[in-house]
Design a protein around this motif. Sequence first.
Motif, PDB file in Angstrom:
ATOM      1  N   SER A 153       0.830  -1.207   0.000  1.00 48.93           N
ATOM      2  CA  SER A 153       0.000   0.000   0.000  1.00 48.93           C
ATOM      3  C   SER A 153       0.864   1.257   0.000  1.00 48.93           C
ATOM      4  CB  SER A 153      -0.926   0.003   1.221  1.00 48.93           C
ATOM      5  OG  SER A 153      -1.799  -1.106   1.204  1.00 48.93           O
ATOM      6  N   LEU A 154       1.949   1.228   0.776  1.00 47.04           N
ATOM      7  CA  LEU A 154       2.863   2.367   0.793  1.00 47.04           C
ATOM      8  C   LEU A 154       3.487   2.592  -0.579  1.00 47.04           C
ATOM      9  CD1 LEU A 154       4.742   1.966   4.199  1.00 47.04           C
ATOM     10  CD2 LEU A 154       3.340   3.908   3.505  1.00 47.04           C
ATOM     11  N   ALA A 155       3.901   1.500  -1.212  1.00 49.30           N
ATOM     12  CA  ALA A 155       4.508   1.613  -2.540  1.00 49.30           C
ATOM     13  C   ALA A 155       3.524   2.221  -3.535  1.00 49.30           C
ATOM     14  CB  ALA A 155       4.974   0.238  -3.013  1.00 49.30           C
ATOM     15  N   ILE A 156       2.250   1.836  -3.419  1.00 46.35           N
ATOM     16  CA  ILE A 156       1.220   2.391  -4.298  1.00 46.35           C
ATOM     17  C   ILE A 156       1.058   3.889  -4.060  1.00 46.35           C
ATOM     18  CG2 ILE A 156      -1.263   2.391  -4.771  1.00 46.35           C
ATOM     19  CD1 ILE A 156      -1.232  -0.634  -4.231  1.00 46.35           C
ATOM     20  N   SER A 157       1.043   4.285  -2.786  1.00 42.49           N
ATOM     21  CA  SER A 157       0.841   5.706  -2.470  1.00 42.49           C
ATOM     22  C   SER A 157       1.984   6.567  -2.992  1.00 42.49           C
ATOM     23  CB  SER A 157       0.682   5.895  -0.958  1.00 42.49           C
ATOM     24  OG  SER A 157       1.903   5.664  -0.272  1.00 42.49           O
ATOM     25  N   PHE A 158       3.203   6.026  -3.019  1.00 43.50           N
ATOM     26  CA  PHE A 158       4.355   6.795  -3.487  1.00 43.50           C
ATOM     27  C   PHE A 158       4.265   7.114  -4.979  1.00 43.50           C
ATOM     28  CE2 PHE A 158       7.073   4.801   0.081  1.00 43.50           C
ATOM     29  CZ  PHE A 158       6.620   5.765   0.965  1.00 43.50           C
ATOM     30  N   LYS A 159       3.458   6.354  -5.723  1.00 43.90           N
ATOM     31  CA  LYS A 159       3.319   6.590  -7.160  1.00 43.90           C
ATOM     32  C   LYS A 159       2.313   7.695  -7.478  1.00 43.90           C
ATOM     33  CE  LYS A 159       4.442   1.763  -8.261  1.00 43.90           C
ATOM     34  NZ  LYS A 159       3.944   0.491  -8.862  1.00 43.90           N
ATOM     35  N   ASN A 160       1.618   8.155  -6.464  1.00 42.12           N
ATOM     36  CA  ASN A 160       0.608   9.203  -6.631  1.00 42.12           C
ATOM     37  C   ASN A 160       1.282  10.558  -6.391  1.00 42.12           C
ATOM     38  OD1 ASN A 160      -1.541  11.020  -6.331  1.00 42.12           O
ATOM     39  ND2 ASN A 160      -2.871   9.483  -5.395  1.00 42.12           N
ATOM     40  N   ARG A 161       1.658  11.240  -7.476  1.00 45.52           N
ATOM     41  CA  ARG A 161       2.435  12.484  -7.364  1.00 45.52           C
ATOM     42  C   ARG A 161       1.698  13.548  -6.569  1.00 45.52           C
ATOM     43  NH1 ARG A 161       3.351  15.442 -12.868  1.00 45.52           N
ATOM     44  NH2 ARG A 161       1.114  15.773 -12.530  1.00 45.52           N
ATOM     45  N   GLU A 162       0.424  13.764  -6.897  1.00 48.05           N
ATOM     46  CA  GLU A 162      -0.338  14.793  -6.195  1.00 48.05           C
ATOM     47  C   GLU A 162      -0.445  14.482  -4.706  1.00 48.05           C
ATOM     48  OE1 GLU A 162      -0.686  15.954 -10.147  1.00 48.05           O
ATOM     49  OE2 GLU A 162      -0.986  13.964  -9.299  1.00 48.05           O
ATOM     50  N   PHE A 163      -0.598  13.210  -4.387  1.00 47.34           N
ATOM     51  CA  PHE A 163      -0.696  12.828  -2.980  1.00 47.34           C
ATOM     52  C   PHE A 163       0.610  13.096  -2.240  1.00 47.34           C
ATOM     53  CE2 PHE A 163      -0.024   9.510   0.287  1.00 47.34           C
ATOM     54  CZ  PHE A 163      -0.986   9.932   1.189  1.00 47.34           C
ATOM     55  N   MET A 164       1.737  12.799  -2.862  1.00 48.36           N
ATOM     56  CA  MET A 164       3.021  13.024  -2.207  1.00 48.36           C
ATOM     57  C   MET A 164       3.270  14.517  -1.982  1.00 48.36           C
ATOM     58  SD  MET A 164       3.887  10.060  -1.520  1.00 48.36           S
ATOM     59  CE  MET A 164       5.354  10.583  -0.640  1.00 48.36           C
ATOM     60  N   ILE A 165       2.800  15.350  -2.909  1.00 49.13           N
ATOM     61  CA  ILE A 165       2.922  16.795  -2.708  1.00 49.13           C
ATOM     62  C   ILE A 165       2.088  17.229  -1.507  1.00 49.13           C
ATOM     63  CG2 ILE A 165       2.361  19.054  -3.705  1.00 49.13           C
ATOM     64  CD1 ILE A 165       3.073  17.857  -6.447  1.00 49.13           C
ATOM     65  N   VAL A 166       0.871  16.680  -1.397  1.00 49.68           N
ATOM     66  CA  VAL A 166       0.017  16.999  -0.253  1.00 49.68           C
ATOM     67  C   VAL A 166       0.691  16.564   1.050  1.00 49.68           C
ATOM     68  CG1 VAL A 166      -2.187  16.492   0.870  1.00 49.68           C
ATOM     69  CG2 VAL A 166      -2.116  16.947  -1.580  1.00 49.68           C
ATOM     70  N   CYS A 167       1.402  15.443   1.026  1.00 50.20           N
ATOM     71  CA  CYS A 167       2.112  14.981   2.223  1.00 50.20           C
ATOM     72  C   CYS A 167       3.168  15.995   2.662  1.00 50.20           C
ATOM     73  CB  CYS A 167       2.765  13.624   1.960  1.00 50.20           C
ATOM     74  SG  CYS A 167       1.598  12.250   1.865  1.00 50.20           S
ATOM     75  N   ILE A 168       3.859  16.585   1.695  1.00 52.11           N
ATOM     76  CA  ILE A 168       4.853  17.615   2.024  1.00 52.11           C
ATOM     77  C   ILE A 168       4.165  18.822   2.660  1.00 52.11           C
ATOM     78  CG2 ILE A 168       6.545  19.221   1.055  1.00 52.11           C
ATOM     79  CD1 ILE A 168       7.133  17.095  -1.082  1.00 52.11           C
ATOM     80  N   LEU A 169       2.992  19.176   2.133  1.00 51.98           N
ATOM     81  CA  LEU A 169       2.244  20.294   2.711  1.00 51.98           C
ATOM     82  C   LEU A 169       1.847  19.988   4.153  1.00 51.98           C
ATOM     83  CD1 LEU A 169      -0.175  21.308  -0.216  1.00 51.98           C
ATOM     84  CD2 LEU A 169       2.252  21.813   0.080  1.00 51.98           C
ATOM     85  N   PHE A 170       1.453  18.752   4.407  1.00 46.71           N
ATOM     86  CA  PHE A 170       1.067  18.373   5.763  1.00 46.71           C
ATOM     87  C   PHE A 170       2.264  18.390   6.709  1.00 46.71           C
ATOM     88  CE2 PHE A 170      -3.127  16.816   4.442  1.00 46.71           C
ATOM     89  CZ  PHE A 170      -3.862  17.175   5.554  1.00 46.71           C
ATOM     90  N   LEU A 171       3.428  18.005   6.217  1.00 44.28           N
ATOM     91  CA  LEU A 171       4.628  18.060   7.048  1.00 44.28           C
ATOM     92  C   LEU A 171       4.877  19.494   7.509  1.00 44.28           C
ATOM     93  CD1 LEU A 171       7.966  16.247   6.479  1.00 44.28           C
ATOM     94  CD2 LEU A 171       7.985  18.695   6.910  1.00 44.28           C
ATOM     95  N   ALA A 172       4.799  20.428   6.568  1.00 38.83           N
ATOM     96  CA  ALA A 172       5.016  21.836   6.913  1.00 38.83           C
ATOM     97  C   ALA A 172       3.934  22.353   7.848  1.00 38.83           C
ATOM     98  CB  ALA A 172       5.055  22.675   5.637  1.00 38.83           C
TER      99      ALA A 172
END
Length: 468
Positions: A229-248
Amino acid sequence: MENDSKQYYVKLPLWKKCTFGMIDSANNFSWSYISSFLAIYLTDTFLIPAATVSLMFLLCRFWDAINDPIVGYLADRTRSRWGRYRPWIMFASAPLFITTALLFWPHPEWAVGVKTAYVVILYALVVLFYTMVNLTYGSLNSVVTQDPAERGSLASWRLLFAYIGSTLMVQLVTRCEPVLSAKHPNMGYFILAVIFAVFCIPMQILCAKSQKEVVPPQPSPKKIGIFKSLAISFKNREFMIVCILFLAQGFALYGAGTINIYWFKYVLGDVNPMATFSLITLIPSMLGCFTSQFWCNKLKHKGKAIAITYAVQVVMYVAQYFLFRNTINVTLLYVLGIVLQYFAGANMSIIYGMVPDTVEVTEYQTKGIRMDGFLNTVSSFWNKVGITIGTSGAPLILALTGYVANAPTQTPAVIEGLQLMKWIMPAAFNLICLICLFWYKLGYKEFDELVAKIAAERPQWEQTTAEK
């Protein structure tokens, strides 16, 4: 075909949006209470050294982060008459507030080792129960409707009530805790936590029961593990960008929240303006939440709308660092705080509205796997990485710069550390987010096209799954 693809574009009544938001309002009487006041309670009331507090926060936040994917993975596979996500909120609410109250139960006479063990155990339980409540709550947004505008509206109502809850909590604590502790030494924080629990547990349970999950899971979930599931989520570019926003966002909100009371107490020299600041910035925060959806709809792109909020925040954080280096004009602090909180409110509202939209990206990429809960937990994981940096880093920097608990004044090194944590570090994180958003391409038009593709291809996916 368009009507079929939009069968889950549910328009929610106002009362459901309000009850949805009230769940997060209750959350703030636990999580924001801890983020804002636990550090100073542990150093100044429970009398644990700041360096030890930093280490405890780091350990508990690490545990908090790693249990996120586990809860999300299990929630996605939950099947009950209440749905997938509501049961987690309803049954974890009481343990969350009870352990929060116990976390503020003071015993300064205990040995440092005993106090440390007590706090670590209770804090670990709190973050686990909070994960169960908050992550599944975040996942509700993507299953009560599939309409991106309604999801954005829900996020606005969520943030509105979160701000109301957080502001009310700060007002009660800053004004009532000294009075309660004067009558009952060291017990002020604990008494308030018990009062919060009495009111928030039933409110959170009833509000969760009022929601309805309408977007169904796939009929026969494919057997995939957490790492897949983690590997699948890493392929979602928009989702990974949102993750960076959440980190900040985790760092800027909770990190700054941790040092706010230190900043007002030792840099400004007076904690009373903290309550006033929290109160007068509530309205602009609420306006930011509500108008954020207007700007998203106007631009038809959540990524472009949130980029504006980041650009303004970077400029304002840096400006305030230089404006308030030597002397602090409280009136100017209030005025700039009002402007900053408008954009911060809009920013948070848009972030929470972006996560549900990325679920369909993964569903299309995987040909039918909906990972509402798991994606929400992964985004929360990065949010908590930011929270960890902020909440554990703040006491560590205090310790490294020579902070002395309850001292009348602090050294210039401590003051400069507080200034950097309050202004420059949030500016740096927001700048990183602004740069990342250049690669976010999921506008309203692209999302509608994606939903139509999913509706058209879903029968074929289900047939392929059945044949296997």
